[in-house]
Write an enzyme that holds these catalytic residues in place. Structure first.
Site, PDB file in Angstrom:
ATOM      1  CE  LYS A  71     -22.006 -23.593 -13.245  1.00  0.00           C
ATOM      2  NZ  LYS A  71     -22.243 -24.391 -12.019  1.00  0.00           N
ATOM      3  CG  ASP A  81     -14.344 -28.825 -21.508  1.00  0.00           C
ATOM      4  OD1 ASP A  81     -14.866 -28.089 -20.651  1.00  0.00           O
ATOM      5  OD2 ASP A  81     -14.271 -30.179 -21.667  1.00  0.00           O
ATOM      6  N   GLY A  82     -14.602 -25.238 -21.246  1.00  0.00           N
ATOM      7  CA  GLY A  82     -15.944 -24.324 -21.209  1.00  0.00           C
ATOM      8  C   GLY A  82     -17.112 -24.985 -21.294  1.00  0.00           C
ATOM      9  CG  ASP A 138     -14.393 -18.373  -7.047  1.00  0.00           C
ATOM     10  OD1 ASP A 138     -13.804 -18.608  -5.987  1.00  0.00           O
ATOM     11  OD2 ASP A 138     -14.934 -19.126  -7.980  1.00  0.00           O
ATOM     12  CG  ASN A 139     -18.221 -20.832  -5.905  1.00  0.00           C
ATOM     13  OD1 ASN A 139     -18.285 -20.140  -6.760  1.00  0.00           O
ATOM     14  ND2 ASN A 139     -17.424 -21.863  -5.466  1.00  0.00           N
ATOM     15  CG  ASP A 163     -21.028 -21.043  -8.774  1.00  0.00           C
ATOM     16  OD1 ASP A 163     -21.588 -21.126  -9.852  1.00  0.00           O
ATOM     17  OD2 ASP A 163     -20.212 -20.081  -8.667  1.00  0.00           O
ATOM     18  N   GLY A 204     -15.267 -18.764 -16.758  1.00  0.00           N
ATOM     19  CA  GLY A 204     -14.469 -19.535 -17.765  1.00  0.00           C
ATOM     20  C   GLY A 204     -15.417 -20.627 -18.558  1.00  0.00           C
ATOM     21  NE  ARG A 205     -18.424 -25.194 -15.596  1.00  0.00           N
ATOM     22  CZ  ARG A 205     -18.804 -26.148 -15.118  1.00  0.00           C
ATOM     23  NH1 ARG A 205     -19.193 -27.164 -15.964  1.00  0.00           N
ATOM     24  NH2 ARG A 205     -19.066 -26.471 -13.932  1.00  0.00           N
TER      25      ARG A 205
END
Length: 475
Positions: A114, A126-127, A253-254, A263, A94-95
């Protein structure tokens, strides 16, 4: 290989080519006033990148994703995940942005950003990223690397000149990080949930080729892939536990397929030993507490096994039987890795049996918790002969096993990124003073050698730092 300032950086796009269904072509947002805050020159050299060029306007453009080679294909990766146990079918970068792969002695290394702006996976975010969280990832990931723990690496943090709105207005930044790949358990979940078996096969083949090529020669390559990831993660989690590291957000997802730590959001190193230690502000139930990490890893690997079922055997019952047998290897592999690590931490030779090492280690942990002993410094003090009365009976047994105290000093760090020092460094950095950050970075990237003048970096947090310290994911 060294790339001169006037040469073009070559970024491959193997992932985007081989699995385009989960690779969304995208571009980084412009950085209004980019300013290089920190550059990992030794990593740049390892990657074949010229550090002086990376400090130039064109180099900084690469590090924020706005000045790329003409044939680059930056992509946002799609993946799903279980977040705190709840299924989310569409997550993705997403970012973040995969700029491409650098060739390092024939092996691809992802160059990934990132905080580079919103993508269609942003889900209302907001990314963007702020300076503090990106410097935290840089600091902790490089500390993990120095400790010999598999991890993504941090190449740079660049301030963007953009304001990021969180609880307050913060200065924005982009982190450039490097990994063997960014394939996750969630990558396989994403494709499996869509029912795309051939895409799943290509994704698995990509993972095998990139990380576990020997699996391609196995009778059942996809079962061998699962076995390989189980082994890698068992070893990784054991190393986390041995170092007192708390990841803080072990969503599927991590968890990487490669076995690298990824992450660094609400992560931290434990001070006083306590299996219930939680640092994440959003982990109100302690799901990802320090002591729960091995069990959570096994849970995540079960989700990977579920995603691979259709590749492992056409008969689902047979596939379940096969993956169940594989998953049952995790506790033994983890225990063996943890016991071997404790053997090294306690300086014990191979003449001492595994069962004795495990019993002695478990008894030690039972003593550490009620005494609220500092986990990291305890082992250094033990090697120096400093034993407090509550541990004397245990230490007498340990001494009888003939420990090598010099060997202990080679594996037990003096310096870790202690939470109060990290906060101090990040507070100064966000106010424009990078010197405390740079000093702390120098200390924790040489963690085993005690040095005069750095005594405060080896000390536990002061009493007024409090036991309610929390970390945040930065989104």
């Amino acid at each position: 290989m060294s790339i001169a300032p006037d040469r073009t950086v070559v970024l491959g796009h193997r992932f985007a080519t081989e699995v385009p269904e989960i690779a969304l072509r995208w571009q980084a947002e412009a950085a209004p006033d980019p300013r290089l805050l920190v550059l990992n020159e030794s990593l740049a050299l390892e990657l074949g990148l010229d550090a002086s060029w990376l400090r130039s306007p064109d180099g900084i453009g690469l590090l924020v994703g706005t000045a790329l080679p003409a044939d680059a294909e930056p992509v946002a990766q799609g993946y799903a995940g279980h977040q705190f146990g709840g299924w989310v079918p569409r997550l993705g970068d997403g970012r973040a942005l995969l700029l491409g792969e650098l060739d390092v002695d024939g092996s691809p290394r992802d160059l990934h950003l990132k905080g580079s702006g919103r993508t269609p996976f942003a889900r209302g975010g907001d990314g963007l990223a702020a300076i503090g969280p990106m410097l935290r990832e840089y600091l902790v990931s490089e500390a993990m690397h120095a400790l010999g723990i598999p991890t993504t690496r941090s190449l740079s943090v660049v301030g963007t000149g953009r304001t990021v709105q969180r609880e307050t207005e913060l200065d924005g930044a982009v982190l450039a990080r490097v990994a063997a790949s960014h394939l996750r358990v969630g990558s396989f979940q994403y494709v499996a949930a869509a029912g795309e078996l051939e895409v799943l096969r290509r994704l698995a083949d990509h993972a095998i080729s990139r990380h576990y090529p020997a699996a391609a020669e196995a009778d059942n390559p996809y079962l061998a892939l699962l076995d390989s990831v189980i082994a890698a993660q068992a070893g990784l989690i054991a190393q986390w536990m041995l170092a007192g590291f708390v990841h803080g957000v072990m969503n599927t997802d991590n968890m990487t397929i490669s076995g690298e730590t990824i992450d660094y959001g609400p992560c931290a190193f434990m001070d006083a030993f306590d299996p219930k230690t939680v640092f994440s502000s959003i982990d109100s139930w302690g799901r990802y507490a320090y002591g729960n990490q091995p069990a959570i890893a096994a849970w995540n690997l079960t989700r990977l096994a579920e995603a691979l079922l259709g590749l492992i055997d056409d008969d689902q019952e047979r596939a379940i039987e096969l993956v169940t047998a594989s998953l049952q290897q995790f506790p033994g592999r983890y225990s063996a890795a943890w016991t071997a690590g404790m053997r090294r931490k306690l300086g014990l030779s191979d003449e001492v049996g595994d069962a004795e090492v495990q019993q002695l280690s478990e008894e030690l942990l039972e003593l550490l918790e009620p005494e609220q002993a500092d986990y990291t410094s305890f082992f250094r003090r033990l090697a120096a002969g400093a034993v407090e009365p509550p541990f004397e009976a245990w230490a007498t047994r340990w001494r009888g096993m003939g420990p090598d105290v010099e060997a202990m000093q080679r594996v037990n760090p003096v310096y870790i990124p202690r939470n109060h020092l990290v906060e101090e460094a990040l507070s100064a950095a966000t106010a424009g003073d990078m010197e405390p950050f740079e000093r702390l970075l120098r200390v924790i990237t040489s963690p085993y050698d005690e040095r005069p003048g750095f005594e405060r970096y080896a000390e536990p947090a002061p009493d007024d730092f409090g036991r309610c310290f929390q970390t945040f994911c930065g989104t």
